[in-house]
Design a protein around this motif. Structure first.
Motif, PDB file in Angstrom:
ATOM      1  N   GLN A 245       0.470  -1.320   0.197  1.00 16.48           N
ATOM      2  CA  GLN A 245      -0.256   0.042   0.067  1.00 16.48           C
ATOM      3  C   GLN A 245       0.528   0.975  -0.023  1.00 16.48           C
ATOM      4  OE1 GLN A 245      -2.314  -1.157   3.274  1.00 16.48           O
ATOM      5  NE2 GLN A 245      -3.874  -1.285   1.904  1.00 16.48           N
ATOM      6  N   VAL A 246       1.906   1.057   0.504  1.00 22.76           N
ATOM      7  CA  VAL A 246       2.899   2.336   0.608  1.00 22.76           C
ATOM      8  C   VAL A 246       3.448   2.365  -0.989  1.00 22.76           C
ATOM      9  CG1 VAL A 246       5.342   3.408   1.933  1.00 22.76           C
ATOM     10  CG2 VAL A 246       2.950   1.931   3.205  1.00 22.76           C
ATOM     11  N   LEU A 247       3.902   1.780  -1.107  1.00 22.31           N
ATOM     12  CA  LEU A 247       4.461   1.334  -2.941  1.00 22.31           C
ATOM     13  C   LEU A 247       3.151   2.139  -3.522  1.00 22.31           C
ATOM     14  CD1 LEU A 247       6.999   1.658  -4.458  1.00 22.31           C
ATOM     15  CD2 LEU A 247       6.357  -1.031  -4.371  1.00 22.31           C
ATOM     16  N   ALA A 248       2.445   1.645  -3.456  1.00 21.54           N
ATOM     17  CA  ALA A 248       1.168   2.128  -4.709  1.00 21.54           C
ATOM     18  C   ALA A 248       0.486   3.715  -4.137  1.00 21.54           C
ATOM     19  CB  ALA A 248      -0.132   1.080  -4.017  1.00 21.54           C
ATOM     20  N   VAL A 249       0.902   3.966  -3.074  1.00 20.93           N
ATOM     21  CA  VAL A 249       0.401   5.862  -2.517  1.00 20.93           C
ATOM     22  C   VAL A 249       1.208   6.278  -3.459  1.00 20.93           C
ATOM     23  CG1 VAL A 249       0.715   5.646  -0.878  1.00 20.93           C
ATOM     24  CG2 VAL A 249      -0.800   6.873  -1.552  1.00 20.93           C
ATOM     25  N   ALA A 250       2.617   5.436  -3.447  1.00 21.81           N
ATOM     26  CA  ALA A 250       3.297   6.591  -3.635  1.00 21.81           C
ATOM     27  C   ALA A 250       3.013   6.515  -5.303  1.00 21.81           C
ATOM     28  CB  ALA A 250       4.692   6.297  -3.125  1.00 21.81           C
ATOM     29  N   GLU A 251       3.122   5.549  -5.588  1.00 18.68           N
ATOM     30  CA  GLU A 251       3.361   5.479  -7.346  1.00 18.68           C
ATOM     31  C   GLU A 251       2.184   7.051  -7.752  1.00 18.68           C
ATOM     32  OE1 GLU A 251       3.538   2.126  -7.992  1.00 18.68           O
ATOM     33  OE2 GLU A 251       5.420   1.287  -8.648  1.00 18.68           O
ATOM     34  N   GLU A 252       0.591   6.129  -6.931  1.00 10.71           N
ATOM     35  CA  GLU A 252      -0.005   6.894  -7.208  1.00 10.71           C
ATOM     36  C   GLU A 252      -0.050   8.584  -7.469  1.00 10.71           C
ATOM     37  OE1 GLU A 252      -5.190   7.731  -5.540  1.00 10.71           O
ATOM     38  OE2 GLU A 252      -3.741   5.632  -5.299  1.00 10.71           O
ATOM     39  N   LEU A 253       1.136   9.675  -6.364  1.00 13.90           N
ATOM     40  CA  LEU A 253       0.825  10.828  -6.207  1.00 13.90           C
ATOM     41  C   LEU A 253       1.565  11.152  -6.842  1.00 13.90           C
ATOM     42  CD1 LEU A 253      -0.148  10.571  -2.200  1.00 13.90           C
ATOM     43  CD2 LEU A 253      -1.606  10.884  -4.299  1.00 13.90           C
ATOM     44  N   THR A 254       2.239  10.635  -7.593  1.00 14.04           N
ATOM     45  CA  THR A 254       3.692  10.992  -8.553  1.00 14.04           C
ATOM     46  C   THR A 254       3.469  10.428 -10.582  1.00 14.04           C
ATOM     47  OG1 THR A 254       5.407   8.682  -8.216  1.00 14.04           O
ATOM     48  CG2 THR A 254       5.510  10.424  -7.151  1.00 14.04           C
ATOM     49  N   ASP A 255       4.057  11.586 -10.919  1.00 18.41           N
ATOM     50  CA  ASP A 255       3.378  11.450 -12.636  1.00 18.41           C
ATOM     51  C   ASP A 255       4.360  10.097 -13.370  1.00 18.41           C
ATOM     52  OD1 ASP A 255       1.896  13.657 -12.439  1.00 18.41           O
ATOM     53  OD2 ASP A 255       3.638  14.812 -13.423  1.00 18.41           O
ATOM     54  N   PRO A 256       3.901   9.705 -14.072  1.00 17.95           N
ATOM     55  CA  PRO A 256       4.609   8.634 -14.273  1.00 17.95           C
ATOM     56  C   PRO A 256       5.658   8.752 -14.830  1.00 17.95           C
ATOM     57  CG  PRO A 256       2.447   8.405 -14.845  1.00 17.95           C
ATOM     58  CD  PRO A 256       2.123   9.759 -14.416  1.00 17.95           C
ATOM     59  N   GLY A 257       6.254  10.152 -15.930  1.00 21.33           N
ATOM     60  CA  GLY A 257       7.229  10.493 -16.909  1.00 21.33           C
ATOM     61  C   GLY A 257       8.583  10.699 -15.311  1.00 21.33           C
ATOM     62  N   ASP A 258       7.605  10.866 -14.013  1.00 23.39           N
ATOM     63  CA  ASP A 258       9.423  11.094 -12.815  1.00 23.39           C
ATOM     64  C   ASP A 258       9.608   9.894 -12.411  1.00 23.39           C
ATOM     65  OD1 ASP A 258       8.967  13.752 -12.884  1.00 23.39           O
ATOM     66  OD2 ASP A 258       6.960  14.474 -11.710  1.00 23.39           O
ATOM     67  N   ARG A 259       8.539   8.470 -12.464  1.00 22.08           N
ATOM     68  CA  ARG A 259       9.230   7.513 -11.022  1.00 22.08           C
ATOM     69  C   ARG A 259      10.467   6.690 -11.117  1.00 22.08           C
ATOM     70  NH1 ARG A 259       2.529   5.225 -12.215  1.00 22.08           N
ATOM     71  NH2 ARG A 259       2.122   6.917 -11.300  1.00 22.08           N
ATOM     72  N   ALA A 260      10.658   6.909 -12.804  1.00 26.36           N
ATOM     73  CA  ALA A 260      11.963   6.067 -12.657  1.00 26.36           C
ATOM     74  C   ALA A 260      13.040   6.655 -12.442  1.00 26.36           C
ATOM     75  CB  ALA A 260      12.462   6.447 -14.275  1.00 26.36           C
ATOM     76  N   ALA A 261      12.951   8.139 -11.773  1.00 27.92           N
ATOM     77  CA  ALA A 261      14.061   9.180 -11.022  1.00 27.92           C
ATOM     78  C   ALA A 261      13.842   8.919  -9.727  1.00 27.92           C
ATOM     79  CB  ALA A 261      13.417  10.962 -11.512  1.00 27.92           C
ATOM     80  N   ILE A 262      12.645   9.030  -9.128  1.00 24.13           N
ATOM     81  CA  ILE A 262      11.832   9.202  -8.221  1.00 24.13           C
ATOM     82  C   ILE A 262      12.143   7.586  -7.141  1.00 24.13           C
ATOM     83  CG2 ILE A 262       9.546   9.568  -6.283  1.00 24.13           C
ATOM     84  CD1 ILE A 262       8.994  11.814  -7.960  1.00 24.13           C
ATOM     85  N   PHE A 263      12.043   6.495  -8.287  1.00 28.45           N
ATOM     86  CA  PHE A 263      11.568   5.127  -7.704  1.00 28.45           C
ATOM     87  C   PHE A 263      13.442   4.258  -7.996  1.00 28.45           C
ATOM     88  CE2 PHE A 263       7.464   6.506  -7.921  1.00 28.45           C
ATOM     89  CZ  PHE A 263       6.500   6.229  -6.920  1.00 28.45           C
ATOM     90  N   GLU A 264      14.222   4.919  -8.516  1.00 28.74           N
ATOM     91  CA  GLU A 264      15.483   4.135  -8.165  1.00 28.74           C
ATOM     92  C   GLU A 264      16.833   5.863  -8.872  1.00 28.74           C
ATOM     93  OE1 GLU A 264      17.126   1.025 -11.226  1.00 28.74           O
ATOM     94  OE2 GLU A 264      15.823   1.823 -12.212  1.00 28.74           O
ATOM     95  N   GLU A 265      16.355   6.090  -9.903  1.00 28.88           N
ATOM     96  CA  GLU A 265      17.810   7.051 -10.269  1.00 28.88           C
ATOM     97  C   GLU A 265      18.444   8.000  -9.003  1.00 28.88           C
ATOM     98  OE1 GLU A 265      16.362   9.051 -13.589  1.00 28.88           O
ATOM     99  OE2 GLU A 265      15.883   6.231 -14.682  1.00 28.88           O
ATOM    100  N   ASN A 266      17.359   8.123  -8.966  1.00 28.15           N
ATOM    101  CA  ASN A 266      17.717   9.817  -7.557  1.00 28.15           C
ATOM    102  C   ASN A 266      18.758   8.567  -5.895  1.00 28.15           C
ATOM    103  OD1 ASN A 266      17.252  11.374  -8.937  1.00 28.15           O
ATOM    104  ND2 ASN A 266      15.023  11.935  -7.932  1.00 28.15           N
ATOM    105  N   ALA A 267      17.779   7.489  -5.636  1.00 27.14           N
ATOM    106  CA  ALA A 267      18.566   6.871  -4.843  1.00 27.14           C
ATOM    107  C   ALA A 267      19.834   6.332  -4.951  1.00 27.14           C
ATOM    108  CB  ALA A 267      17.379   6.203  -4.470  1.00 27.14           C
ATOM    109  N   VAL A 268      20.162   5.656  -6.071  1.00 33.16           N
ATOM    110  CA  VAL A 268      21.445   5.497  -6.221  1.00 33.16           C
ATOM    111  C   VAL A 268      22.216   6.209  -6.985  1.00 33.16           C
ATOM    112  CG1 VAL A 268      22.479   3.882  -8.555  1.00 33.16           C
ATOM    113  CG2 VAL A 268      20.148   3.440  -8.057  1.00 33.16           C
ATOM    114  N   ARG A 269      21.657   7.943  -6.841  1.00 26.13           N
ATOM    115  CA  ARG A 269      22.888   8.633  -7.808  1.00 26.13           C
ATOM    116  C   ARG A 269      23.499   9.398  -6.089  1.00 26.13           C
ATOM    117  NH1 ARG A 269      19.240  12.164  -9.651  1.00 26.13           N
ATOM    118  NH2 ARG A 269      19.366  13.590  -7.720  1.00 26.13           N
ATOM    119  N   VAL A 270      22.594   9.758  -4.919  1.00 27.55           N
ATOM    120  CA  VAL A 270      22.707  10.493  -4.101  1.00 27.55           C
ATOM    121  C   VAL A 270      23.506   9.470  -3.599  1.00 27.55           C
ATOM    122  CG1 VAL A 270      21.397  11.447  -1.610  1.00 27.55           C
ATOM    123  CG2 VAL A 270      20.398  11.741  -4.684  1.00 27.55           C
TER     124      VAL A 270
END
Length: 273
Positions: A245-270
């Motif tokens: 549920q936590v993952l699903a609501v985070a996806e629901e509240l973010t745009d599909p085009g932003d999800r690669a950054a928010i759900f993977e790329e930014n954590a890998v970089r930072v």
């Protein structure tokens, strides 16, 4: 591949978690064996394990866990920022089994009564050591401490600060008040990153996606999708929501085009995963 940039584990037979109320459902062991099937089912391939208590022994234990389990790609540990030998201690931690997984340091600033704790000379010296070690500093604070965070990030421009749980906004009680202005001020600094984590806990039982949306929108406006990352805050989240549920609501509240950054790329970089 989704990265969960914020979760915990604990074993009460090894160490008490004295912040957990006596009759809370959290007062039991939560292990990587518990998390792994839930994470895999949700499509999470890597995680960041974050400290829970201000005990020096915990960080080496977490590094060893990361060394033994490929799910954990990074550790945000604890060490005493105020100790004169912090640089040597950070170097020692990196030499331990799993030491390469040390990616950041965190202290429970939310529990400090001094509103200027981050500006103390010994703390500032410690933050410089964290920066010189090439590590990240996670901020776990409550809303009235955000102005001090804004000062700290301005004083340490060579250190990346990650704001856990978006500074714990008053989702359940509102109004957004000073939290919103302080979060926007923090986001003006390019060495800051926000973590979309812990919001369901702040909302409380019976939360709905609409309750969280204004806070996520403000975070997106403040940091942009290139400086936000997802974290489950498991197992704390389980008081009011499942992992899925936590993952699903985070996806629901973010745009599909932003999800690669928010759900993977930014954590890998930072975190340099």
């Amino acid at each position: 591949m989704i990265v969960d940039a914020h979760h915990h584990v604990w074993d009460l037979s090894v160490r008490d978690q004295d912040w957990i109320p006596e009759h809370s459902p959290l007062r039991r062991d939560f292990t990587l064996a518990d998390l792994t099937p839930e994470a895999r089912a949700a499509g999470v391939g890597r995680t960041v394990l974050v400290q829970t208590v201000t005990v020096a022994e915990e960080t080496p234990e977490f590094l060893a866990l990361a060394d033994a389990h490929d799910l954990v790609a990074g550790v945000v540990g604890w060490t005493d920022l105020t100790h004169p030998g912090i640089a040597e201690e950070l170097a020692r931690l990196r030499e331990l089994p799993g030491g390469a997984h040390l990616k950041g340091i965190r202290h429970q600033v939310q529990g400090e009564s001094d509103p200027g704790w981050l500006q103390r000379p010994d703390v500032r010296r410690g933050l410089r050591a964290v920066a010189e070690a090439g590590l990240v500093y996670d901020l776990v604070v409550v809303p009235h401490q955000l102005p001090s965070c804004v000062r700290a990030v301005g004083e340490h421009e060579d250190l990346v600060f990650v704001l856990d749980h978006l500074g714990k906004p008053p989702v359940a009680i509102g109004p957004r008040g000073p939290w919103e202005g302080d979060l926007r001020a923090l986001g003006h600094h390019p060495n800051t990153v926000g973590k979309l984590s812990g919001l369901v806990t702040e909302a409380g039982a019976g939360w709905k996606p609409a309750d969280l949306r204004p806070y996520v929108d403000i975070a997106l406006e403040s940091f942009g999708p290139e400086r936000l990352m997802f974290g489950s805050d498991w197992p704390v989240c389980t008081e009011v929501a499942s992992y899925g549920q936590v993952l699903a609501v985070a996806e629901e509240l973010t745009d599909p085009g932003d999800r690669a950054a928010i759900f993977e790329e930014n954590a890998v970089r930072v975190y340099g995963l």
